[in-house]
Design a protein around this motif. Structure first.
Motif, PDB file in Angstrom:
ATOM      1  N   PRO A  31       0.839  -1.205   0.000  1.00 43.81           N
ATOM      2  CA  PRO A  31       0.000   0.000   0.000  1.00 43.81           C
ATOM      3  C   PRO A  31       0.873   1.254   0.000  1.00 43.81           C
ATOM      4  CG  PRO A  31       0.010  -1.019   2.168  1.00 43.81           C
ATOM      5  CD  PRO A  31       0.773  -1.933   1.248  1.00 43.81           C
ATOM      6  N   THR A  32       0.428   2.263  -0.723  1.00 43.66           N
ATOM      7  CA  THR A  32       1.148   3.533  -0.756  1.00 43.66           C
ATOM      8  C   THR A  32       0.603   4.396   0.369  1.00 43.66           C
ATOM      9  OG1 THR A  32       1.382   3.386  -3.141  1.00 43.66           O
ATOM     10  CG2 THR A  32       1.703   5.551  -2.146  1.00 43.66           C
ATOM     11  N   PRO A  33       1.435   4.779   1.328  1.00 42.06           N
ATOM     12  CA  PRO A  33       0.921   5.600   2.441  1.00 42.06           C
ATOM     13  C   PRO A  33       0.470   6.979   1.970  1.00 42.06           C
ATOM     14  CG  PRO A  33       3.250   5.018   2.770  1.00 42.06           C
ATOM     15  CD  PRO A  33       2.838   4.479   1.448  1.00 42.06           C
ATOM     16  N   ALA A  34      -0.545   7.494   2.637  1.00 40.21           N
ATOM     17  CA  ALA A  34      -1.024   8.847   2.358  1.00 40.21           C
ATOM     18  C   ALA A  34       0.097   9.832   2.675  1.00 40.21           C
ATOM     19  CB  ALA A  34      -2.256   9.158   3.205  1.00 40.21           C
ATOM     20  N   PRO A  35       0.162  10.951   1.973  1.00 42.51           N
ATOM     21  CA  PRO A  35       1.235  11.914   2.245  1.00 42.51           C
ATOM     22  C   PRO A  35       1.151  12.495   3.651  1.00 42.51           C
ATOM     23  CG  PRO A  35      -0.310  12.775   0.606  1.00 42.51           C
ATOM     24  CD  PRO A  35      -0.721  11.373   0.904  1.00 42.51           C
ATOM     25  N   LEU A  36       2.314  12.738   4.230  1.00 42.29           N
ATOM     26  CA  LEU A  36       2.414  13.363   5.545  1.00 42.29           C
ATOM     27  C   LEU A  36       2.957  14.766   5.352  1.00 42.29           C
ATOM     28  CD1 LEU A  36       2.357  13.315   8.658  1.00 42.29           C
ATOM     29  CD2 LEU A  36       4.666  12.376   8.581  1.00 42.29           C
ATOM     30  N   HIS A  37       2.150  15.781   5.709  1.00 45.80           N
ATOM     31  CA  HIS A  37       2.568  17.176   5.603  1.00 45.80           C
ATOM     32  C   HIS A  37       3.087  17.626   6.962  1.00 45.80           C
ATOM     33  CE1 HIS A  37       0.675  17.362   1.677  1.00 45.80           C
ATOM     34  NE2 HIS A  37      -0.385  16.789   2.214  1.00 45.80           N
ATOM     35  N   THR A  38       4.313  18.128   6.986  1.00 44.64           N
ATOM     36  CA  THR A  38       4.924  18.557   8.239  1.00 44.64           C
ATOM     37  C   THR A  38       4.839  20.070   8.387  1.00 44.64           C
ATOM     38  OG1 THR A  38       7.080  18.655   7.185  1.00 44.64           O
ATOM     39  CG2 THR A  38       6.499  16.588   8.277  1.00 44.64           C
ATOM     40  N   SER A  39       5.065  20.551   9.611  1.00 45.47           N
ATOM     41  CA  SER A  39       4.990  21.982   9.900  1.00 45.47           C
ATOM     42  C   SER A  39       6.142  22.378  10.816  1.00 45.47           C
ATOM     43  CB  SER A  39       3.661  22.300  10.583  1.00 45.47           C
ATOM     44  OG  SER A  39       3.634  23.641  10.994  1.00 45.47           O
ATOM     45  N   ALA A  40       6.621  23.603  10.652  1.00 48.94           N
ATOM     46  CA  ALA A  40       7.690  24.110  11.508  1.00 48.94           C
ATOM     47  C   ALA A  40       7.199  24.340  12.937  1.00 48.94           C
ATOM     48  CB  ALA A  40       8.252  25.409  10.933  1.00 48.94           C
ATOM     49  N   ASN A  77     -12.966  17.030   4.951  1.00 49.55           N
ATOM     50  CA  ASN A  77     -13.619  15.885   5.573  1.00 49.55           C
ATOM     51  C   ASN A  77     -12.541  15.121   6.322  1.00 49.55           C
ATOM     52  OD1 ASN A  77     -15.956  14.207   5.995  1.00 49.55           O
ATOM     53  ND2 ASN A  77     -14.936  12.681   4.732  1.00 49.55           N
ATOM     54  N   GLY A  78     -12.589  15.160   7.648  1.00 46.20           N
ATOM     55  CA  GLY A  78     -11.556  14.486   8.413  1.00 46.20           C
ATOM     56  C   GLY A  78     -11.703  14.725   9.891  1.00 46.20           C
ATOM     57  N   PHE A  79     -10.608  14.513  10.616  1.00 43.06           N
ATOM     58  CA  PHE A  79     -10.634  14.656  12.065  1.00 43.06           C
ATOM     59  C   PHE A  79      -9.248  14.993  12.583  1.00 43.06           C
ATOM     60  CE2 PHE A  79      -9.813  10.243  11.035  1.00 43.06           C
ATOM     61  CZ  PHE A  79      -8.807   9.850  11.906  1.00 43.06           C
ATOM     62  N   ALA A  80      -9.211  15.560  13.790  1.00 40.36           N
ATOM     63  CA  ALA A  80      -7.958  15.844  14.486  1.00 40.36           C
ATOM     64  C   ALA A  80      -7.844  14.863  15.639  1.00 40.36           C
ATOM     65  CB  ALA A  80      -7.955  17.279  15.007  1.00 40.36           C
ATOM     66  N   THR A  81      -6.643  14.366  15.870  1.00 38.84           N
ATOM     67  CA  THR A  81      -6.431  13.391  16.931  1.00 38.84           C
ATOM     68  C   THR A  81      -4.956  13.345  17.312  1.00 38.84           C
ATOM     69  OG1 THR A  81      -6.910  11.118  17.602  1.00 38.84           O
ATOM     70  CG2 THR A  81      -6.034  11.421  15.398  1.00 38.84           C
ATOM     71  N   SER A  82      -4.677  12.711  18.440  1.00 36.28           N
ATOM     72  CA  SER A  82      -3.296  12.441  18.849  1.00 36.28           C
ATOM     73  C   SER A  82      -2.930  11.054  18.360  1.00 36.28           C
ATOM     74  CB  SER A  82      -3.164  12.503  20.369  1.00 36.28           C
ATOM     75  OG  SER A  82      -3.424  13.803  20.826  1.00 36.28           O
ATOM     76  N   LEU A  83      -1.704  10.918  17.840  1.00 36.51           N
ATOM     77  CA  LEU A  83      -1.259   9.636  17.296  1.00 36.51           C
ATOM     78  C   LEU A  83       0.140   9.296  17.772  1.00 36.51           C
ATOM     79  CD1 LEU A  83      -2.279  10.109  13.536  1.00 36.51           C
ATOM     80  CD2 LEU A  83      -3.496   8.761  15.253  1.00 36.51           C
ATOM     81  N   THR A  84       0.349   8.023  18.077  1.00 34.44           N
ATOM     82  CA  THR A  84       1.698   7.518  18.324  1.00 34.44           C
ATOM     83  C   THR A  84       2.329   7.260  16.956  1.00 34.44           C
ATOM     84  OG1 THR A  84       1.007   5.203  18.307  1.00 34.44           O
ATOM     85  CG2 THR A  84       0.910   6.369  20.443  1.00 34.44           C
ATOM     86  N   PRO A  85       3.639   7.062  16.892  1.00 32.89           N
ATOM     87  CA  PRO A  85       4.258   6.765  15.591  1.00 32.89           C
ATOM     88  C   PRO A  85       3.649   5.531  14.906  1.00 32.89           C
ATOM     89  CG  PRO A  85       5.944   7.414  17.144  1.00 32.89           C
ATOM     90  CD  PRO A  85       4.664   7.294  17.925  1.00 32.89           C
ATOM     91  N   LYS A  86       3.322   4.494  15.666  1.00 32.78           N
ATOM     92  CA  LYS A  86       2.722   3.286  15.090  1.00 32.78           C
ATOM     93  C   LYS A  86       1.308   3.588  14.564  1.00 32.78           C
ATOM     94  CE  LYS A  86       2.285  -1.069  14.129  1.00 32.78           C
ATOM     95  NZ  LYS A  86       2.754  -1.491  12.831  1.00 32.78           N
ATOM     96  N   GLN A  87       0.511   4.351  15.323  1.00 32.66           N
ATOM     97  CA  GLN A  87      -0.825   4.725  14.873  1.00 32.66           C
ATOM     98  C   GLN A  87      -0.746   5.592  13.621  1.00 32.66           C
ATOM     99  OE1 GLN A  87      -2.072   6.549  18.571  1.00 32.66           O
ATOM    100  NE2 GLN A  87      -3.562   4.910  18.959  1.00 32.66           N
ATOM    101  N   LEU A  88       0.243   6.485  13.568  1.00 34.61           N
ATOM    102  CA  LEU A  88       0.438   7.338  12.394  1.00 34.61           C
ATOM    103  C   LEU A  88       0.674   6.475  11.159  1.00 34.61           C
ATOM    104  CD1 LEU A  88       0.860  10.085  11.016  1.00 34.61           C
ATOM    105  CD2 LEU A  88       3.238   9.999  11.804  1.00 34.61           C
ATOM    106  N   GLU A  89       1.511   5.467  11.290  1.00 35.08           N
ATOM    107  CA  GLU A  89       1.791   4.558  10.177  1.00 35.08           C
ATOM    108  C   GLU A  89       0.521   3.816   9.749  1.00 35.08           C
ATOM    109  OE1 GLU A  89       4.254   0.429   9.639  1.00 35.08           O
ATOM    110  OE2 GLU A  89       5.163   1.990  10.859  1.00 35.08           O
ATOM    111  N   THR A  90      -0.264   3.344  10.717  1.00 38.38           N
ATOM    112  CA  THR A  90      -1.510   2.628  10.416  1.00 38.38           C
ATOM    113  C   THR A  90      -2.501   3.535   9.701  1.00 38.38           C
ATOM    114  OG1 THR A  90      -1.210   1.194  12.339  1.00 38.38           O
ATOM    115  CG2 THR A  90      -3.438   1.360  11.441  1.00 38.38           C
ATOM    116  N   VAL A  91      -2.667   4.764  10.191  1.00 33.49           N
ATOM    117  CA  VAL A  91      -3.607   5.707   9.585  1.00 33.49           C
ATOM    118  C   VAL A  91      -3.182   6.018   8.153  1.00 33.49           C
ATOM    119  CG1 VAL A  91      -4.427   8.100   9.669  1.00 33.49           C
ATOM    120  CG2 VAL A  91      -4.421   6.717  11.734  1.00 33.49           C
ATOM    121  N   ARG A  92      -1.919   6.286   7.936  1.00 28.34           N
ATOM    122  CA  ARG A  92      -1.439   6.644   6.594  1.00 28.34           C
ATOM    123  C   ARG A  92      -1.640   5.521   5.586  1.00 28.34           C
ATOM    124  NH1 ARG A  92       4.334   8.554   6.357  1.00 28.34           N
ATOM    125  NH2 ARG A  92       3.698   9.152   4.264  1.00 28.34           N
ATOM    126  N   GLU A  93      -1.657   4.274   6.044  1.00 22.11           N
ATOM    127  CA  GLU A  93      -1.832   3.132   5.151  1.00 22.11           C
ATOM    128  C   GLU A  93      -3.288   2.691   5.046  1.00 22.11           C
ATOM    129  OE1 GLU A  93       0.960   0.270   6.621  1.00 22.11           O
ATOM    130  OE2 GLU A  93       2.660   1.332   5.759  1.00 22.11           O
TER     131      GLU A  93
END
Length: 149
Positions: A31-40, A77-93
């Motif tokens: 699976p191609t993970p969804a893009p992750l946009h970072t911020s300063a 269309n989406g949501f805001a949440t707190s994520l651990t690194p593992k959860q971030l990987e799961t969400v992106r995939e």
């Protein structure tokens, strides 16, 4: 005779190996993970997940074991949440996730319009605010995806 049989067996194995490897990789593509946009100015561990319009943000978050802080259905269309690194990987995939963005703090100046009793009514479309010297600087946490919308 044995040498010929061994050579034929080796040739057959070598000839069929790429075919078998090709069908195995075609059956289960990565699976191609969804893009992750970072911020300063990112808030550590806080993310905004943008979903396909066909998905309900609250139901999607709960289906993968997350509790959304906020849900968005108008500008995005989406949501805001707190994520651990593992959860971030799961969400992106996950299927239906368009992008994941670090939540961030943004700041700006708030300049409320000023009018006095002696001032004439403002001309439609004219600036009625104060100069930047009298503006107050404010900092607030606003989802950066919503700020761009």
């Amino acid at each position: 005779m044995r040498l010929l049989a061994a050579r034929l067996t080796t040739a057959a194995v070598l000839a069929l190996s790429p075919v078998a490897a090709g069908t195995a990789s075609a059956a289960a593509p990565e699976p191609t993970p969804a893009p992750l946009h970072t911020s300063a100015n990112a808030i550590p561990g806080s993310y905004i997940v943008t979903l396909a319009k066909s998905l309900d943000p609250k139901n999607f978050a709960e289906s993968i074991g997350l509790k959304p802080k906020f849900t968005y259905t108008t500008a995005i269309n989406g949501f805001a949440t707190s994520l651990t690194p593992k959860q971030l990987e799961t969400v992106r995939e996950s299927y239906g996730v368009l992008s994941v963005e670090e939540d961030a703090r943004v700041s700006g100046r708030r300049c409320p319009p000023r009018a006095s009793r002696r001032s004439p009514p403002p001309t439609p479309g004219a600036w009625t605010g104060s100069t930047s010297a009298s503006c107050r600087s404010t900092t607030t946490s606003v989802p950066t995806a919503a700020a761009r919308a």
